[in-house]
Design a protein around this motif. Structure first.
Motif, PDB file in Angstrom:
ATOM      1  N   VAL A 185       8.604  -2.807   4.238  1.00 30.64           N
ATOM      2  CA  VAL A 185       7.447  -3.625   3.848  1.00 30.64           C
ATOM      3  C   VAL A 185       7.668  -4.209   2.452  1.00 30.64           C
ATOM      4  CG1 VAL A 185       5.004  -3.559   3.231  1.00 30.64           C
ATOM      5  CG2 VAL A 185       5.779  -2.406   5.306  1.00 30.64           C
ATOM      6  N   HIS A 186       8.125  -3.375   1.530  1.00 29.80           N
ATOM      7  CA  HIS A 186       8.375  -3.830   0.163  1.00 29.80           C
ATOM      8  C   HIS A 186       9.429  -4.933   0.117  1.00 29.80           C
ATOM      9  CE1 HIS A 186       9.395  -3.750  -4.104  1.00 29.80           C
ATOM     10  NE2 HIS A 186      10.652  -3.496  -3.768  1.00 29.80           N
ATOM     11  N   LEU A 187      10.521  -4.752   0.862  1.00 28.08           N
ATOM     12  CA  LEU A 187      11.607  -5.731   0.831  1.00 28.08           C
ATOM     13  C   LEU A 187      11.200  -7.045   1.496  1.00 28.08           C
ATOM     14  CD1 LEU A 187      14.653  -3.401   1.572  1.00 28.08           C
ATOM     15  CD2 LEU A 187      13.979  -4.398  -0.614  1.00 28.08           C
ATOM     16  N   LEU A 188      10.393  -6.967   2.553  1.00 28.69           N
ATOM     17  CA  LEU A 188       9.882  -8.196   3.168  1.00 28.69           C
ATOM     18  C   LEU A 188       8.930  -8.905   2.213  1.00 28.69           C
ATOM     19  CD1 LEU A 188       9.222  -7.026   6.856  1.00 28.69           C
ATOM     20  CD2 LEU A 188      10.946  -8.669   6.092  1.00 28.69           C
ATOM     21  N   HIS A 189       8.125  -8.132   1.492  1.00 24.38           N
ATOM     22  CA  HIS A 189       7.211  -8.716   0.497  1.00 24.38           C
ATOM     23  C   HIS A 189       7.998  -9.404  -0.617  1.00 24.38           C
ATOM     24  CE1 HIS A 189       3.650  -9.365  -1.837  1.00 24.38           C
ATOM     25  NE2 HIS A 189       4.014  -8.533  -2.797  1.00 24.38           N
ATOM     26  N   GLU A 190       9.160  -8.842  -0.957  1.00 21.82           N
ATOM     27  CA  GLU A 190      10.021  -9.455  -1.961  1.00 21.82           C
ATOM     28  C   GLU A 190      10.539 -10.819  -1.505  1.00 21.82           C
ATOM     29  OE1 GLU A 190      11.377  -8.047  -5.204  1.00 21.82           O
ATOM     30  OE2 GLU A 190       9.340  -7.331  -4.857  1.00 21.82           O
ATOM     31  N   GLU A 191      10.517 -11.057  -0.182  1.00 21.51           N
ATOM     32  CA  GLU A 191      10.924 -12.356   0.370  1.00 21.51           C
ATOM     33  C   GLU A 191       9.720 -13.299   0.494  1.00 21.51           C
ATOM     34  OE1 GLU A 191      14.188 -13.249   1.139  1.00 21.51           O
ATOM     35  OE2 GLU A 191      14.518 -11.386   0.014  1.00 21.51           O
ATOM     36  N   ASN A 192       8.707 -13.054  -0.336  1.00 22.73           N
ATOM     37  CA  ASN A 192       7.504 -13.898  -0.399  1.00 22.73           C
ATOM     38  C   ASN A 192       6.639 -13.815   0.856  1.00 22.73           C
ATOM     39  OD1 ASN A 192       8.203 -14.967  -2.998  1.00 22.73           O
ATOM     40  ND2 ASN A 192       9.668 -16.332  -1.982  1.00 22.73           N
ATOM     41  N   MET A 193       6.684 -12.705   1.531  1.00 21.54           N
ATOM     42  CA  MET A 193       5.843 -12.482   2.698  1.00 21.54           C
ATOM     43  C   MET A 193       4.646 -11.647   2.270  1.00 21.54           C
ATOM     44  SD  MET A 193       7.133 -11.051   6.391  1.00 21.54           S
ATOM     45  CE  MET A 193       6.240 -11.461   7.893  1.00 21.54           C
ATOM     46  N   PRO A 194       3.397 -12.058   2.570  1.00 20.09           N
ATOM     47  CA  PRO A 194       2.221 -11.266   2.195  1.00 20.09           C
ATOM     48  C   PRO A 194       2.340  -9.830   2.701  1.00 20.09           C
ATOM     49  CG  PRO A 194       1.550 -13.405   3.022  1.00 20.09           C
ATOM     50  CD  PRO A 194       3.024 -13.299   3.287  1.00 20.09           C
ATOM     51  N   LEU A 195       1.819  -8.887   1.914  1.00 24.27           N
ATOM     52  CA  LEU A 195       1.948  -7.478   2.292  1.00 24.27           C
ATOM     53  C   LEU A 195       1.368  -7.190   3.667  1.00 24.27           C
ATOM     54  CD1 LEU A 195       1.175  -5.530  -1.010  1.00 24.27           C
ATOM     55  CD2 LEU A 195       3.292  -5.496   0.303  1.00 24.27           C
ATOM     56  N   GLY A 196       0.225  -7.810   3.965  1.00 30.00           N
ATOM     57  CA  GLY A 196      -0.410  -7.571   5.259  1.00 30.00           C
ATOM     58  C   GLY A 196       0.479  -8.001   6.406  1.00 30.00           C
ATOM     59  N   ARG A 197       1.140  -9.146   6.257  1.00 30.45           N
ATOM     60  CA  ARG A 197       2.016  -9.637   7.330  1.00 30.45           C
ATOM     61  C   ARG A 197       3.316  -8.834   7.399  1.00 30.45           C
ATOM     62  NH1 ARG A 197       0.756 -15.797   8.897  1.00 30.45           N
ATOM     63  NH2 ARG A 197      -1.488 -15.617   8.618  1.00 30.45           N
ATOM     64  N   ALA A 198       3.818  -8.438   6.225  1.00 34.06           N
ATOM     65  CA  ALA A 198       5.009  -7.588   6.219  1.00 34.06           C
ATOM     66  C   ALA A 198       4.706  -6.257   6.908  1.00 34.06           C
ATOM     67  CB  ALA A 198       5.470  -7.344   4.783  1.00 34.06           C
ATOM     68  N   THR A 199       3.508  -5.726   6.642  1.00 39.04           N
ATOM     69  CA  THR A 199       3.089  -4.482   7.299  1.00 39.04           C
ATOM     70  C   THR A 199       2.968  -4.674   8.806  1.00 39.04           C
ATOM     71  OG1 THR A 199       1.859  -3.832   5.317  1.00 39.04           O
ATOM     72  CG2 THR A 199       1.304  -2.697   7.363  1.00 39.04           C
ATOM     73  N   ALA A 200       2.457  -5.835   9.221  1.00 35.18           N
ATOM     74  CA  ALA A 200       2.323  -6.121  10.651  1.00 35.18           C
ATOM     75  C   ALA A 200       3.683  -6.131  11.339  1.00 35.18           C
ATOM     76  CB  ALA A 200       1.621  -7.463  10.854  1.00 35.18           C
ATOM     77  N   VAL A 201       4.694  -6.692  10.674  1.00 36.96           N
ATOM     78  CA  VAL A 201       6.047  -6.728  11.236  1.00 36.96           C
ATOM     79  C   VAL A 201       6.598  -5.312  11.391  1.00 36.96           C
ATOM     80  CG1 VAL A 201       8.450  -7.389  10.788  1.00 36.96           C
ATOM     81  CG2 VAL A 201       6.615  -9.041  10.431  1.00 36.96           C
ATOM     82  N   VAL A 202       6.526  -4.544  10.299  1.00 34.90           N
ATOM     83  CA  VAL A 202       7.108  -3.203  10.302  1.00 34.90           C
ATOM     84  C   VAL A 202       6.344  -2.262  11.236  1.00 34.90           C
ATOM     85  CG1 VAL A 202       7.574  -1.183   8.860  1.00 34.90           C
ATOM     86  CG2 VAL A 202       8.043  -3.482   7.987  1.00 34.90           C
ATOM     87  N   LEU A 203       5.009  -2.320  11.170  1.00 29.22           N
ATOM     88  CA  LEU A 203       4.205  -1.477  12.050  1.00 29.22           C
ATOM     89  C   LEU A 203       4.357  -1.928  13.494  1.00 29.22           C
ATOM     90  CD1 LEU A 203       2.358   0.930  11.826  1.00 29.22           C
ATOM     91  CD2 LEU A 203       0.414  -0.607  11.610  1.00 29.22           C
ATOM     92  N   GLY A 204       4.506  -3.237  13.705  1.00 24.27           N
ATOM     93  CA  GLY A 204       4.741  -3.747  15.050  1.00 24.27           C
ATOM     94  C   GLY A 204       6.025  -3.187  15.634  1.00 24.27           C
ATOM     95  N   GLU A 205       7.064  -3.072  14.806  1.00 23.33           N
ATOM     96  CA  GLU A 205       8.324  -2.475  15.273  1.00 23.33           C
ATOM     97  C   GLU A 205       8.116  -1.017  15.666  1.00 23.33           C
ATOM     98  OE1 GLU A 205      11.873  -4.835  12.980  1.00 23.33           O
ATOM     99  OE2 GLU A 205      10.917  -3.187  11.900  1.00 23.33           O
ATOM    100  N   ARG A 206       7.364  -0.306  14.838  1.00 20.64           N
ATOM    101  CA  ARG A 206       7.107   1.111  15.123  1.00 20.64           C
ATOM    102  C   ARG A 206       6.324   1.265  16.429  1.00 20.64           C
ATOM    103  NH1 ARG A 206       9.487   5.495  12.231  1.00 20.64           N
ATOM    104  NH2 ARG A 206       8.144   7.295  12.374  1.00 20.64           N
ATOM    105  N   ILE A 207       5.347   0.375  16.644  1.00 21.84           N
ATOM    106  CA  ILE A 207       4.560   0.433  17.879  1.00 21.84           C
ATOM    107  C   ILE A 207       5.439   0.136  19.086  1.00 21.84           C
ATOM    108  CG2 ILE A 207       2.709  -0.699  19.168  1.00 21.84           C
ATOM    109  CD1 ILE A 207       1.264  -1.121  16.508  1.00 21.84           C
ATOM    110  N   LEU A 208       6.289  -0.876  18.980  1.00 17.54           N
ATOM    111  CA  LEU A 208       7.189  -1.226  20.079  1.00 17.54           C
ATOM    112  C   LEU A 208       8.119  -0.054  20.403  1.00 17.54           C
ATOM    113  CD1 LEU A 208       8.173  -4.930  19.259  1.00 17.54           C
ATOM    114  CD2 LEU A 208       6.599  -4.120  21.034  1.00 17.54           C
ATOM    115  N   ASP A 209       8.648   0.583  19.356  1.00 21.34           N
ATOM    116  CA  ASP A 209       9.517   1.746  19.568  1.00 21.34           C
ATOM    117  C   ASP A 209       8.742   2.875  20.255  1.00 21.34           C
ATOM    118  OD1 ASP A 209      11.731   0.551  18.412  1.00 21.34           O
ATOM    119  OD2 ASP A 209      11.310   1.352  16.412  1.00 21.34           O
TER     120      ASP A 209
END
Length: 342
Positions: free
Chosen positions: A102-126
């Motif tokens: 989440v932190h590294l995606l946020h460093e790429e100018n991605m809002p924390l909420g959306r970065a969290t959605a990506v990472v949590l989405g991966e966890r849910i898919l797994d």
């Protein structure tokens, strides 16, 4: 010794001792002769297969980011996921990897909420993928394994996984009650973190509210406009686990073993469910003993300890090495990891 070195040392120590115990109890007169017949090319191929899983993982992260309107390169996505394997390897249930990504995606100018959605989405898919395969894996495994202790551990781990998955899905579909819980936690923790004034606390609450909205909006986008990206992410999730589970089979070919691929895959699904139990950093010890129990179904006892050590060499030690190299040498993101592990 800093915090990172301490946790790495603890993880390594538990893993090494557990691996040594497994080898001692499975070593016999035929082990040495079997070791002399190892095919090094297959062991190297297993390392390449595990490295390929990083690439597939990075592709999935990029697909989900793109579905939310953020285009990052394949190289950057692979750097992000491999960097997170260091924190994942030294925290219980590998939970440390998520905040790092989440932190590294946020460093790429991605809002924390959306970065969290990506990472949590991966966890849910797994989680959904493993839970879907779990009943089939139980059917395959229980035909040859009669162990009430193993059954109890598996049932407990699966219940924990289902509970976590349920809480996550509830937070996605019902953000308001979730926000209330988070507000309570923030109000309790803020004074401890130095946020003692009402104005400062209000800023924290507003930030939490903003990021929750970003997160909820991101999930909505994934389920609507981003459905194609989500579909690709689902396919890549299946590809990721197929590649990662194939690594053990390649190792066994290098040990001149040719087990049923279905049993090899099913046993690893069972182990993955058991590793949800947050017992030790990086699941060290739990992984070795769970792997020994599950893999004994298709690996001769003389090779069982060697196979478990080789499996952990890639799924744990390789993750530590690659994650540490990418974190410290390429991304140079030590400060966040140090602060996270405090």
């Amino acid at each position: 010794m800093n915090k990172i070195e301490k946790w790495i040392l603890i993880s390594l120590l538990i893993s090494l001792v557990s691996g040594l115990v497994v080898v001692i109890f499975t070593f016999d007169s035929t082990t040495l002769s079997a070791l002399m017949q190892i095919k090094p090319s297959y062991i190297l191929a297993a390392a390449c297969v595990h490295a390929l899983s990083y690439v597939v993982w990075g592709m999935r992260t990029r697909s989900l980011c793109k579905a939310l309107g953020f285009d990052i390169s394949y190289a950057k996505a692979c750097e992000i996921v491999t960097s997170s394997t260091l924190a994942a390897s030294i925290t219980p249930s590998s939970l440390g990897g998520e905040p790092v990504r989440v932190h590294l995606l946020h460093e790429e100018n991605m809002p924390l909420g959306r970065a969290t959605a990506v990472v949590l989405g991966e966890r849910i898919l797994d989680g959904i993928f493993i839970l879907t395969l779990a009943p089939l894996s139980i059917y395959v495994i229980r035909g040859v394994l009669k162990d009430s202790y193993f059954d109890a551990m598996f049932i407990f781990a699966e219940l924990v996984l289902i509970f976590i998955l349920f809480l996550t899905l509830y937070a996605v579909w019902k953000p308001e009650p979730t926000k209330k819980v988070v507000y309570i936690i923030v109000r309790k923790l803020a004074p401890l973190l130095g946020k003692k004034t009402d104005s400062a606390l209000e800023k924290v609450i507003l930030r939490v509210d903003s990021e929750f909205e970003h997160f909820h909006d991101s999930i909505s986008i994934l389920l609507n406009e981003g459905r194609l990206g989500l579909a690709i992410g689902i396919f890549q999730t299946m590809a990721f686990w197929f590649v990662d589970f194939s690594m053990l089979y390649v190792v066994l070919l290098g040990l001149n073993q040719h087990p049923d691929p279905f049993i090899v895959f099913a046993s690893q699904v069972i182990v993955m469910v058991l590793l949800v139990i947050p017992a030790t950093p990086g699941s060290s010890g739990v992984a070795e003993f769970a792997g020994t129990t599950a893999f004994s179904l298709f690996i001769p006892s003389s090779l069982l300890g060697i196979a478990v050590i080789a499996w952990r060499a890639f799924t744990f030690y390789m993750n530590l090495f690659v994650g540490g190299f990418v974190s410290f040498r390429i991304l140079k993101d030590t400060d966040f990891i140090k602060n996270f592990l405090k």
